[in-house]
Scaffold this motif. Structure first.
Motif, PDB file in Angstrom:
ATOM      1  N   ALA A 131       0.805  -1.324  -0.045  1.00  0.00           N
ATOM      2  CA  ALA A 131       0.020  -0.090   0.056  1.00  0.00           C
ATOM      3  C   ALA A 131       0.961   1.295   0.108  1.00  0.00           C
ATOM      4  O   ALA A 131       0.337   2.239  -0.604  1.00  0.00           O
ATOM      5  CB  ALA A 131      -0.787  -0.111   1.023  1.00  0.00           C
ATOM      6  N   GLY A 134       1.950   2.071  -3.343  1.00  0.00           N
ATOM      7  CA  GLY A 134       1.068   2.330  -4.507  1.00  0.00           C
ATOM      8  C   GLY A 134       0.635   0.813  -5.047  1.00  0.00           C
ATOM      9  O   GLY A 134       0.087   0.827  -6.396  1.00  0.00           O
ATOM     10  N   THR A 136      -1.489  -1.873  -5.545  1.00  0.00           N
ATOM     11  CA  THR A 136      -2.815  -1.843  -4.947  1.00  0.00           C
ATOM     12  C   THR A 136      -3.317  -3.303  -5.234  1.00  0.00           C
ATOM     13  O   THR A 136      -4.316  -3.825  -4.672  1.00  0.00           O
ATOM     14  CB  THR A 136      -3.828  -0.926  -5.537  1.00  0.00           C
ATOM     15  OG1 THR A 136      -3.854  -1.112  -7.081  1.00  0.00           O
ATOM     16  CG2 THR A 136      -3.640   0.748  -5.172  1.00  0.00           C
ATOM     17  N   ARG A 139      -1.176  -8.157  -1.775  1.00  0.00           N
ATOM     18  CA  ARG A 139      -1.040  -8.377  -0.329  1.00  0.00           C
ATOM     19  C   ARG A 139      -0.379  -9.418   0.200  1.00  0.00           C
ATOM     20  O   ARG A 139       0.039 -10.514  -0.392  1.00  0.00           O
ATOM     21  CB  ARG A 139      -2.803  -9.093  -0.228  1.00  0.00           C
ATOM     22  CG  ARG A 139      -3.712  -8.027  -0.724  1.00  0.00           C
ATOM     23  CD  ARG A 139      -4.126  -6.566   0.256  1.00  0.00           C
ATOM     24  NE  ARG A 139      -5.236  -6.153  -0.308  1.00  0.00           N
ATOM     25  CZ  ARG A 139      -5.251  -5.259  -1.329  1.00  0.00           C
ATOM     26  NH1 ARG A 139      -4.037  -4.992  -2.019  1.00  0.00           N
ATOM     27  NH2 ARG A 139      -6.350  -4.516  -1.731  1.00  0.00           N
ATOM     28  N   THR A 187      -0.497 -11.045  -5.732  1.00  0.00           N
ATOM     29  CA  THR A 187      -0.037  -9.993  -6.471  1.00  0.00           C
ATOM     30  C   THR A 187      -0.345 -10.072  -7.832  1.00  0.00           C
ATOM     31  O   THR A 187      -1.293 -10.850  -8.049  1.00  0.00           O
ATOM     32  CB  THR A 187       1.679  -9.928  -6.481  1.00  0.00           C
ATOM     33  OG1 THR A 187       2.148  -8.478  -6.832  1.00  0.00           O
ATOM     34  CG2 THR A 187       2.340 -11.008  -7.051  1.00  0.00           C
ATOM     35  N   ASP A 191       2.088  -5.346 -10.837  1.00  0.00           N
ATOM     36  CA  ASP A 191       2.552  -4.765  -9.701  1.00  0.00           C
ATOM     37  C   ASP A 191       3.902  -5.265  -9.434  1.00  0.00           C
ATOM     38  O   ASP A 191       4.768  -4.599  -9.049  1.00  0.00           O
ATOM     39  CB  ASP A 191       1.724  -5.370  -8.225  1.00  0.00           C
ATOM     40  CG  ASP A 191       0.637  -4.297  -8.156  1.00  0.00           C
ATOM     41  OD1 ASP A 191       0.276  -3.616  -8.908  1.00  0.00           O
ATOM     42  OD2 ASP A 191       0.027  -4.628  -7.128  1.00  0.00           O
TER      43      ASP A 191
END
Length: 299
Positions: A131, A134, A136, A139, A187, A191
């Motif tokens: 987070a 950036g 998004t 996790r 992911t 990302d």
């Protein structure tokens, strides 16, 4: 045929579901580019040991902040996360420095080293990184020890080796959280290349820590996935991830005199065998297609 179509053909021929993203890594990060190759680039995928790149970033930042002394000796006891490489595979207590534990975590995908370092730099800190950066679609939910705990529960086994034997049996279908991006660390390919780009450009840590991160990623011992797609002249630095039918490899490829290209390849094989060479080879082949479409001379 477009590069994306070629990548899809590679995945199809290898019998895997695959997700890929590649983008140039510009020298200073100030020149955004629309040039990219993507196949399912924003689809959530299982990270497996790719999460260790985030632990690496958190470690580098802790060193820069002075909260971790990279030379401090650490005693890792016998009770530690199992695995087939690094100190995970050793029988006796081990004493290593933090920086050597990180080196083993990345180069050999050492599970025990990863969980020790993860705890030291702060699991909450690692979980907060996506987070903060950036990312998004990413996790981080625990470490390898958490994945193994879920795996034992879902397979009804008492040890990790037995659990992986169940996963490798094509005649015994198993639904496990370890193979789902919904429950574990997840992911996206896009990302991942964004993270690698920030790391390579020196945006995440000091010059010294960035150099360390790039060096250990460049020393990964596994040659059969990403690295297999490129000639010896190309430098390949990256991190694998494996759990059951999931096989990943992500990294940065640099040809002499050219801009580096970040590439992330995530796959899920149709077969659950412990060894699926065609799936491994497909990672390198798909990465080669994507990277070659983006090669450009350094200015």
């Amino acid at each position: 045929m477009t590069p994306a179509a070629e990548v899809r053909a590679v995945f199809r021929d290898a019998g895997v579901r695959g997700w890929l993203h590649a983008r140039p890594v510009t020298g200073d990060g100030t020149r955004p580019t629309a040039r990219e190759v993507g196949v399912g680039a924003h689809v959530p995928v299982v990270m497996a040991s790719v999460y260790k790149v985030f632990v690496l970033v958190a470690y580098c930042r802790a060193v820069d902040a002075g909260t971790v002394d990279p030379r401090e000796p650490v005693v890792v006891p016998v009770r530690r996360t199992p695995g087939i490489t690094g100190i995970s595979a050793l029988a006796d207590p081990v004493t290593m420095s933090w920086r050597d534990l990180v080196t083993s975590m990345v180069t050999a995908s050492d599970n025990a080293a990863a969980d020790v370092v993860h705890t030291r730099v702060g699991r909450d800190r690692v979980a907060a990184l996506p987070a903060e950066l950036g990312l998004t679609g990413t996790r981080i939910r625990g470490g390898t020890d958490d994945v193994f705990a879920d795996l034992l529960a879902d397979t009804g086994t008492d040890d990790v080796a037995a659990a992986f034997a169940v996963l490798a049996d094509n005649d015994v279908p198993v639904r496990t959280r370890a193979l789902s991006p919904v429950y574990g660390s997840s992911t996206t390919a896009a990302d991942t290349t964004a993270l690698l780009g920030m790391l390579w450009r020196g945006e995440l840590a000091s010059d010294g820590s960035t150099a360390f991160a790039r060096r250990v990623l460049g020393a990964q011992i596994w040659p059969h996935r990403l690295r297999a797609g490129f000639p010896a002249a190309a430098r390949v630095a990256g991190k694998t991830g494996t759990v059951g039918a999931v096989r990943n490899d992500v990294g940065v490829v640099t040809y002499p005199g050219e801009h580096p290209v970040a590439v992330a390849v995530y796959t899920h094989a149709a077969r659950s065998d412990a060894a699926v060479p065609r799936a491994d080879a497909a990672i390198g082949a798909a990465a080669r297609v994507a990277v070659h479409a983006l090669r450009a001379p350094a200015l």
